[in-house]
Design an enzyme around this catalytic site. Structure first.
Site, short mmCIF file in Angstrom:
data_model
loop_
_atom_site.label_atom_id
_atom_site.label_comp_id
_atom_site.label_asym_id
_atom_site.label_seq_id
_atom_site.Cartn_x
_atom_site.Cartn_y
_atom_site.Cartn_z
N GLU A 1 -24.79 20.45 9.32
CA GLU A 1 -23.62 20.24 10.18
C GLU A 1 -22.72 19.14 9.62
OE1 GLU A 1 -24.73 20.98 14.71
OE2 GLU A 1 -26.06 19.51 13.77
N LYS B 1 -19.44 24.36 21.16
CA LYS B 1 -19.92 24.42 19.78
C LYS B 1 -20.55 25.81 19.56
CE LYS B 1 -22.86 21.41 16.96
NZ LYS B 1 -23.73 20.22 17.02
#
Length: 127
Positions: A27, A105
């Site tokens: 990420e 997300k």
């Protein structure tokens, strides 16, 4: 604006950003998409009655403040991203009395075929 808040709000929805927030190495290195929904409590009676842009908070300026808060600092948690956005809005716009922000997300690192992970914060300006 010394009177009680009327319930008016400025709404921005589905604001898309690419960011490097997260706990996982991938990420932080590769980044991912995030979407933000926002409601700002602002008394809109003056601009509603005068039709003067100088009497309101510009949603374009709100967008710019959200973008800056999202991009200026990498965070591990989307809760912290949302709080950074709230703090930026309160610091920039004294007219904003409360903020409700949802950070979504869609590519969260969990084994889901469809959907998204999200958090939502509701904050009122301290007196």
């Amino acid at each position: 604006m010394g009177k009680k808040f009327s319930g008016d709000r400025i709404i921005l929805k589905d604001l898309g950003f690419y960011g490097y927030h997260g706990l996982m190495h991938e990420e932080m290195k590769l980044g991912q998409r995030f979407f933000i929904d926002l409601k700002c409590g602002v008394d809109l009676s003056a601009p509603a009655s005068t039709d003067q842009v100088s009497q309101t908070v510009s949603y374009a300026e709100i967008y710019d403040a959200v973008k800056f808060a999202f991009e200026n600092k990498r965070m591990h948690l989307i809760e912290a991203v949302a709080q950074n956005i709230v703090d930026g809005l309160f610091n920039t716009f004294p007219e904003v009395q409360w903020v409700k922000v949802r950070v979504r997300k869609p590519e969260a690192p969990i084994a889901m075929v469809r959907g998204e992970a999200a958090i939502e914060l509701r904050r009122h300006r301290s007196s």
